[in-house]
Design a protein around this motif. Structure first.
Motif, PDB file in Angstrom:
ATOM      1  N   GLY A 164       0.773  -1.231   0.000  1.00 17.71           N
ATOM      2  CA  GLY A 164       0.000   0.000   0.000  1.00 17.71           C
ATOM      3  C   GLY A 164       0.797   1.270   0.000  1.00 17.71           C
ATOM      4  N   SER A 165       2.136   1.190  -0.110  1.00 13.11           N
ATOM      5  CA  SER A 165       2.951   2.402  -0.156  1.00 13.11           C
ATOM      6  C   SER A 165       2.684   3.162  -1.449  1.00 13.11           C
ATOM      7  CB  SER A 165       4.438   2.045  -0.048  1.00 13.11           C
ATOM      8  OG  SER A 165       5.233   3.218  -0.020  1.00 13.11           O
ATOM      9  N   ASN A 166       2.843   4.493  -1.389  1.00  8.97           N
ATOM     10  CA  ASN A 166       2.551   5.346  -2.541  1.00  8.97           C
ATOM     11  C   ASN A 166       3.789   5.881  -3.240  1.00  8.97           C
ATOM     12  OD1 ASN A 166       0.266   6.209  -0.211  1.00  8.97           O
ATOM     13  ND2 ASN A 166      -0.524   5.564  -2.205  1.00  8.97           N
ATOM     14  N   ALA A 167       4.957   5.707  -2.646  1.00 10.93           N
ATOM     15  CA  ALA A 167       6.181   6.245  -3.251  1.00 10.93           C
ATOM     16  C   ALA A 167       7.393   5.589  -2.611  1.00 10.93           C
ATOM     17  CB  ALA A 167       6.247   7.762  -3.080  1.00 10.93           C
ATOM     18  N   TRP A 168       8.512   5.666  -3.309  1.00  6.40           N
ATOM     19  CA  TRP A 168       9.757   5.068  -2.811  1.00  6.40           C
ATOM     20  C   TRP A 168      10.910   5.967  -3.252  1.00  6.40           C
ATOM     21  CZ3 TRP A 168      14.535   2.799  -3.581  1.00  6.40           C
ATOM     22  CH2 TRP A 168      14.953   1.810  -2.680  1.00  6.40           C
ATOM     23  N   VAL A 169      11.647   6.510  -2.278  1.00  9.38           N
ATOM     24  CA  VAL A 169      12.679   7.507  -2.557  1.00  9.38           C
ATOM     25  C   VAL A 169      14.010   7.017  -2.006  1.00  9.38           C
ATOM     26  CG1 VAL A 169      13.393   9.908  -2.210  1.00  9.38           C
ATOM     27  CG2 VAL A 169      10.960   9.347  -2.464  1.00  9.38           C
ATOM     28  N   GLU A 170      15.017   6.950  -2.880  1.00  8.69           N
ATOM     29  CA  GLU A 170      16.336   6.570  -2.401  1.00  8.69           C
ATOM     30  C   GLU A 170      17.018   7.776  -1.771  1.00  8.69           C
ATOM     31  OE1 GLU A 170      19.264   5.400  -5.260  1.00  8.69           O
ATOM     32  OE2 GLU A 170      18.477   6.696  -6.832  1.00  8.69           O
ATOM     33  N   TRP A 171      18.122   7.535  -1.081  1.00  6.11           N
ATOM     34  CA  TRP A 171      18.842   8.592  -0.388  1.00  6.11           C
ATOM     35  C   TRP A 171      19.617   9.387  -1.450  1.00  6.11           C
ATOM     36  CZ3 TRP A 171      19.066  12.354   2.351  1.00  6.11           C
ATOM     37  CH2 TRP A 171      19.964  12.674   3.365  1.00  6.11           C
ATOM     38  N   ASN A 172      20.873   9.669  -1.285  1.00  5.58           N
ATOM     39  CA  ASN A 172      21.603  10.564  -2.179  1.00  5.58           C
ATOM     40  C   ASN A 172      21.434  10.200  -3.647  1.00  5.58           C
ATOM     41  OD1 ASN A 172      23.590  12.017  -0.070  1.00  5.58           O
ATOM     42  ND2 ASN A 172      23.443   9.840   0.432  1.00  5.58           N
ATOM     43  N   LEU A 173      21.157  11.190  -4.469  1.00  2.00           N
ATOM     44  CA  LEU A 173      21.033  10.931  -5.907  1.00  2.00           C
ATOM     45  C   LEU A 173      22.350  10.482  -6.514  1.00  2.00           C
ATOM     46  CD1 LEU A 173      18.729  13.887  -6.988  1.00  2.00           C
ATOM     47  CD2 LEU A 173      18.239  11.464  -7.347  1.00  2.00           C
ATOM     48  N   ILE A 174      23.444  11.149  -6.158  1.00  2.00           N
ATOM     49  CA  ILE A 174      24.740  10.828  -6.751  1.00  2.00           C
ATOM     50  C   ILE A 174      25.830  11.082  -5.718  1.00  2.00           C
ATOM     51  CG2 ILE A 174      24.886  13.147  -7.809  1.00  2.00           C
ATOM     52  CD1 ILE A 174      26.470  11.820 -10.124  1.00  2.00           C
ATOM     53  N   LEU A 175      26.789  10.189  -5.629  1.00  2.00           N
ATOM     54  CA  LEU A 175      27.916  10.306  -4.707  1.00  2.00           C
ATOM     55  C   LEU A 175      29.211  10.065  -5.463  1.00  2.00           C
ATOM     56  CD1 LEU A 175      26.377   8.341  -1.691  1.00  2.00           C
ATOM     57  CD2 LEU A 175      26.715  10.822  -1.831  1.00  2.00           C
ATOM     58  N   ASP A 176      30.337  10.135  -4.758  1.00  2.00           N
ATOM     59  CA  ASP A 176      31.607   9.850  -5.424  1.00  2.00           C
ATOM     60  C   ASP A 176      31.913   8.359  -5.372  1.00  2.00           C
ATOM     61  OD1 ASP A 176      32.765   9.297  -2.900  1.00  2.00           O
ATOM     62  OD2 ASP A 176      33.628  11.298  -2.711  1.00  2.00           O
ATOM     63  N   ALA A 177      33.077   7.982  -5.857  1.00  2.00           N
ATOM     64  CA  ALA A 177      33.405   6.566  -6.028  1.00  2.00           C
ATOM     65  C   ALA A 177      33.367   5.787  -4.726  1.00  2.00           C
ATOM     66  CB  ALA A 177      34.783   6.430  -6.678  1.00  2.00           C
ATOM     67  N   LYS A 178      33.648   6.455  -3.605  1.00  2.00           N
ATOM     68  CA  LYS A 178      33.641   5.782  -2.308  1.00  2.00           C
ATOM     69  C   LYS A 178      32.305   5.880  -1.591  1.00  2.00           C
ATOM     70  CE  LYS A 178      38.443   5.504  -0.798  1.00  2.00           C
ATOM     71  NZ  LYS A 178      38.437   4.224  -0.095  1.00  2.00           N
ATOM     72  N   GLY A 179      31.425   6.771  -2.058  1.00  2.00           N
ATOM     73  CA  GLY A 179      30.129   6.923  -1.410  1.00  2.00           C
ATOM     74  C   GLY A 179      30.058   8.126  -0.494  1.00  2.00           C
ATOM     75  N   GLY A 180      30.767   9.203  -0.834  1.00  2.00           N
ATOM     76  CA  GLY A 180      30.769  10.408  -0.025  1.00  2.00           C
ATOM     77  C   GLY A 180      30.586  11.640  -0.888  1.00  2.00           C
ATOM     78  N   PRO A 181      30.825  12.816  -0.294  1.00  2.00           N
ATOM     79  CA  PRO A 181      31.395  13.041   1.043  1.00  2.00           C
ATOM     80  C   PRO A 181      30.358  12.916   2.155  1.00  2.00           C
ATOM     81  CG  PRO A 181      30.949  15.144   0.005  1.00  2.00           C
ATOM     82  CD  PRO A 181      30.622  14.095  -1.019  1.00  2.00           C
ATOM     83  N   ASN A 182      30.854  12.576   3.347  1.00  2.00           N
ATOM     84  CA  ASN A 182      30.048  12.495   4.550  1.00  2.00           C
ATOM     85  C   ASN A 182      30.950  12.922   5.705  1.00  2.00           C
ATOM     86  OD1 ASN A 182      29.060  11.077   7.090  1.00  2.00           O
ATOM     87  ND2 ASN A 182      27.363  10.638   5.710  1.00  2.00           N
ATOM     88  N   HIS A 183      30.560  13.959   6.428  1.00  2.00           N
ATOM     89  CA  HIS A 183      31.499  14.521   7.407  1.00  2.00           C
ATOM     90  C   HIS A 183      31.661  13.662   8.648  1.00  2.00           C
ATOM     91  CE1 HIS A 183      28.685  16.419  10.422  1.00  2.00           C
ATOM     92  NE2 HIS A 183      27.845  16.429   9.400  1.00  2.00           N
ATOM     93  N   LEU A 184      30.878  12.576   8.749  1.00  2.00           N
ATOM     94  CA  LEU A 184      31.091  11.593   9.814  1.00  2.00           C
ATOM     95  C   LEU A 184      31.687  10.297   9.276  1.00  2.00           C
ATOM     96  CD1 LEU A 184      30.393  12.027  12.874  1.00  2.00           C
ATOM     97  CD2 LEU A 184      29.239  13.631  11.354  1.00  2.00           C
ATOM     98  N   GLY A 185      32.042  10.261   7.977  1.00  2.00           N
ATOM     99  CA  GLY A 185      32.610   9.049   7.388  1.00  2.00           C
ATOM    100  C   GLY A 185      31.605   7.942   7.162  1.00  2.00           C
ATOM    101  N   ASN A 186      30.306   8.277   7.129  1.00  2.00           N
ATOM    102  CA  ASN A 186      29.244   7.290   6.946  1.00  2.00           C
ATOM    103  C   ASN A 186      28.994   7.085   5.445  1.00  2.00           C
ATOM    104  OD1 ASN A 186      27.029   5.596   7.566  1.00  2.00           O
ATOM    105  ND2 ASN A 186      25.610   7.321   7.519  1.00  2.00           N
ATOM    106  N   LEU A 187      29.939   6.458   4.773  1.00  2.00           N
ATOM    107  CA  LEU A 187      29.896   6.330   3.321  1.00  2.00           C
ATOM    108  C   LEU A 187      28.866   5.290   2.890  1.00  2.00           C
ATOM    109  CD1 LEU A 187      33.740   6.395   2.584  1.00  2.00           C
ATOM    110  CD2 LEU A 187      32.150   8.321   2.747  1.00  2.00           C
ATOM    111  N   CYS A 188      28.117   5.605   1.817  1.00  2.00           N
ATOM    112  CA  CYS A 188      27.030   4.732   1.366  1.00  2.00           C
ATOM    113  C   CYS A 188      26.988   4.676  -0.159  1.00  2.00           C
ATOM    114  CB  CYS A 188      25.692   5.218   1.902  1.00  2.00           C
ATOM    115  SG  CYS A 188      25.546   5.111   3.714  1.00  2.00           S
TER     116      CYS A 188
END
Length: 813
Positions: free
Chosen positions: A472-496
């Motif tokens: 019954g969900s109406n939408a699905w949204v991913e997190w960051n649209l685009i990141l760098d090769a490692k999955g950042g930047p993230n100022h806490l090092g939480n790369l995804c």
């Protein structure tokens, strides 16, 4: 009552009914594997070219098993007035994404196939899966809100990576996400103030005591200078041009207020008057609480209004806000914690009245956290004075905890409870369920360099989307649209990870360094394996070289997402549909006792125990070990062996049994005995717990709320500890196949399952898509599968899906 087994060494005694069905409604039939008797060998079955000619494939065998030949359907055929097109992305041919496949009509009137033919179920030695659909029945009744679409977040990290590309690269990204030839994303998210995917913490008014927000930066200087505003403006332009001047639905979510509005956190000195930073949170985030007289709650509500007005002046109107990102988590990055009662009071006393006054058309979403507690939050807020301000609920896909391989795996039954709570509160018709955040962590598929992991992440995306839409969900949204090769930047090092990655150093004639100055985590998780591969090598693995030339890595997740987002357009509706089995088992041909489908990657602590139609796969194989624990085994995405056992108590958040640690010293696993149930027709058994808090209870089926949504009650009902005398607790077990199956449901047999089956589907009415009827078929197995699509009683199409593949079936007429 007497156990039918010796709990140390004897194999489970076979109590299989051999297909005999109960004469009564809601009976059950089951099978179970002997201790030490099951030997599983996973051989990836490559099904290339199966749409063009008939091919025989040997199944994986052990020395004890006879060879059984598998014959796949040679091509897709449609029947009656239906014609069809199929689009496929497959690990068997990873460089051919969104690949159109032929589907021939057997109706001479269509002029595509001159030989009339009647569809025959199981006409090949490999049994057909039956994709049972009803295009005339909505998945969820009494819901006027349709599917709103799919999207991603315009974080600071996304904007910095977007602007690290050349104009060719930036234009490529816009088309890939928002254009007609791309994903057609229709929803966008932006953070209010900074989040962890920012270079550092920031806000728009850091003047302590500015209760009128005179110093609020209405120019949004940071978001302009970082490129966030420009990226959103370009996305709106691209989307409007491609999709008939429609607008992207933008919603904003805060991570943290400015520090001067926050109560001191555990990181602050004991005598601090307020928080020194935006990171972390006190249990009650705002400085003087959320009561009617709270000055800081009032100014924080005004802050929302100023932010929305400032963005509107930039040509980016907000469609909605969420009250707080992940309110249950006092995170090490920007955070502001709420409980149900404090979010309720903040909304009722401050935010609701403020936004209804200044932005009356803006939608307000509660919660914005994981599925485990979503029903609780809905019940609390929709049965309160805050309910008049609530337009929807935002839900994340994460499992919580530190096992990131559980993200996207748990909470499906709770999604059905969400709809049940809406119904009880009288909000069923208009309330929006927004899947507001999803991503894989840590690191990226490109950086890791293992195509199997990158593909598994893509499959998890597709599974989660189909499961949520079915509920019954109406939408699905991913997190960051685009990141760098490692999955950042993230100022806490939480790369995804995410669908697109910016690699400006890989663009043609580039002089860019491998990492931009904003990436401070260049050493984290080791080298970037993808950067060491040639464009030709990456292209062969499913990372198209043509986009690398523009400095963009397009990952398998992107193509799996596109199988849904490109065709299930805004305005679509999920309809009833479930993958069932014919006379046999999809992944276990006649004459083969051992399970197929490949090694079980859901044999993992924390996975929910459910029931689904029996497919003969390793996800439906159990054995009773020498400690009387019900054990499953497999491996994770990296090939590491896993072993889990059914727990001894039900999870308080998910309301069912989970897989857990088998180690007896940890005292987490249940110890079970099999007890015969007197019956003149079938040899039913109870599977009774011996060591849990609910002794004398038995494994039983608990029906899904919400009628099970699109899949119905047979599509993921939970296994719980229930009343042994109830028909939901009656099973049949067999050491031969490893199955535990049940005839509790009148509609057909189900098998106990770790999580969900390998073969899944979604069916949709798609008035704004290519045609009015669309299906998505997902095969996570290491073997191909024959299938038949049946609309009610009419077979409309037959086909085959290779191993590790996804297909979009576009049905005409």
């Amino acid at each position: 009552e007497q156990s039918v087994m010796n709990n140390e060494s004897s194999p489970l005694v076979s109590l299989s009914s051999n297909g005999v069905k109960s004469p009564k409604a809601k009976r059950s039939s089951v099978r179970l594997v002997a201790a030490g008797a099951a030997c599983f060998i996973c051989i990836g079955l490559v099904v290339q070219g199966v749409l063009h000619h008939s091919a025989k494939k040997p199944v994986p065998i052990t020395q004890q098993e006879p060879v059984v030949e598998q014959i796949y359907r040679p091509y897709c055929e449609s029947y009656g007035r239906t014609t069809a097109r199929i689009i496929q992305t497959s690990l068997t041919q990873p460089s051919q994404q969104w690949n159109p496949l032929p589907c021939y009509s057997t109706n001479p009137e269509n002029g595509l196939f001159t030989r009339p033919k009647k569809a025959v179920v199981d006409e090949y030695q490999v049994p057909d899966a039956v994709l049972q659909v009803d295009f005339d029945t909505f998945a969820i009744e009494n819901r006027s809100v349709k599917i709103l679409g799919f999207g991603g977040a315009f974080t600071e990290a996304a904007a910095l990576n977007y602007h690290s590309l050349s104009k060719v690269g930036r234009d490529t990204v816009m088309e890939l996400f928002f254009g007609k030839s791309g994903l057609g994303y229709s929803i966008g998210r932006v953070h209010i103030n900074s989040c962890d995917f920012s270079v550092k913490s920031y806000n728009f008014d850091n003047t302590d005591g500015d209760f009128e927000l005179h110093d609020f930066d209405m120019n949004l200087t940071h978001d302009v200078q970082s490129g966030m505003v420009d990226m959103m403006q370009n996305a709106q332009h691209t989307y409007a041009k491609a999709w008939n001047n429609e607008s992207i639905k933008m919603y904003a979510s805060p991570w943290s207020p400015p520090p001067w509005m926050k109560a001191p956190t555990p990181d602050d000195p004991k005598d601090a008057l307020h928080a020194e930073n935006m990171t972390n949170s006190a249990k009650v985030c705002l400085r003087d609480g959320v009561g009617p007289d709270s000055k800081y709650a009032q100014v924080w509500a005004l802050y929302f209004s100023k932010f929305i007005t400032a963005y509107a002046k930039k040509g980016i109107p907000m469609w909605a806000i969420t009250i707080q990102n992940e309110p249950e988590f006092a995170a090490p990055w920007e955070a502001c914690a709420y409980k149900t009662n404090t979010e309720r009071d903040f909304l009722a006393n401050h935010l609701g009245p403020q936004l209804r006054k200044s932005h009356p058309d803006l939608k307000i979403f509660i919660f914005d956290h994981n599925k485990d507690h979503a029903p609780t939050w809905i019940r609390a807020l929709l049965n309160s004075s805050a309910a008049e301000y609530v337009d929807g609920t935002a839900i994340h896909w994460y499992a919580g905890g530190m096992d990131r391989l559980l993200d996207g795996t748990v909470g499906a039954p709770n999604m059905h409870r969400v709809l049940s709570e809406l119904d009880a509160a009288g909000h069923m018709e208009e309330h929006i369920i927004l899947g507001s955040e999803a991503c894989h962590c840590p690191y990226t598929g490109y950086a890791g360099g293992d195509i199997k992991v990158a593909w598994a992440r893509a499959e998890r995306y597709a599974h989660s989307i189909l499961s949520d839409l079915a509920a019954g969900s109406n939408a699905w949204v991913e997190w960051n649209l685009i990141l760098d090769a490692k999955g950042g930047p993230n100022h806490l090092g939480n790369l995804c990870d995410t669908t697109l990655l910016a690699v400006p150093d890989r663009a043609l004639n580039s002089t860019e360094p491998q990492f931009q100055p904003f990436e401070k985590n260049t050493e984290k998780f080791g080298r970037v394996v993808g950067s060491e591969s040639t464009p030709e090598e990456l292209n062969a693995l499913g990372f198209p070289a043509k986009f690398l030339n523009a400095g963009v890595v397009v990952q398998p997740m992107y193509y799996y997402m596109g199988h849904i987002s490109r065709h299930v357009r805004p305005g679509s509706t999920a309809v009833k549909g479930l993958v069932d089995s014919g006379a046999g088992r999809t992944f276990r041909p006649p004459g083969q006792a051992f399970a197929g489908g490949g090694i079980n990657d859901l044999a993992r602590n924390g996975i929910e125990l459910t029931v689904w139609p029996c497919e003969g796969s390793t996800r439906q194989v159990f054995k009773l070990n020498k400690h009387e624990q019900l054990e499953v085994s497999g491996h994770d995405w990296l090939g590491k062996p896993t072993k889990s056992c059914i727990g001894k108590s039900m999870d308080p958040s998910f309301k069912g049994l989970l897989l857990g640690i088998c180690n007896r010293t940890m005292d987490k696993a249940g110890e079970y005995e099999v007890v015969p149930v007197a019956n003149d027709t079938v040899d039913y058994v109870n599977i009774r717990i011996k060591n849990g808090p609910k002794r004398h209870k038995c494994l039983a089926i608990q029906e899904l709320k919400n009628g099970g949504g699109a899949y119905g009650l047979r599509g993921g009902s939970q296994v719980v500890l229930g009343n042994c005398s109830d028909s939901s607790a009656q099973w049949t077990i067999s050491h031969e196949t490893g199955e535990i199956s049940s005839l509790y449901f009148e509609e057909g047999e189900v098998c106990m399952t770790t999580g969900w089956p390998f073969l899944q589907m979604g069916a949709f009415l798609t008035p704004n898509g290519d045609t009015d009827r669309t299906m998505v078929i997902l095969n996570e197995a290491a073997e191909g599968a024959n299938y038949i699509i049946r609309n009610k009683q009419d077979i409309i199409l037959t086909g085959v899906i290779p191993a590790h593949s996804i297909q979009t079936v576009i049905l005409d007429n």
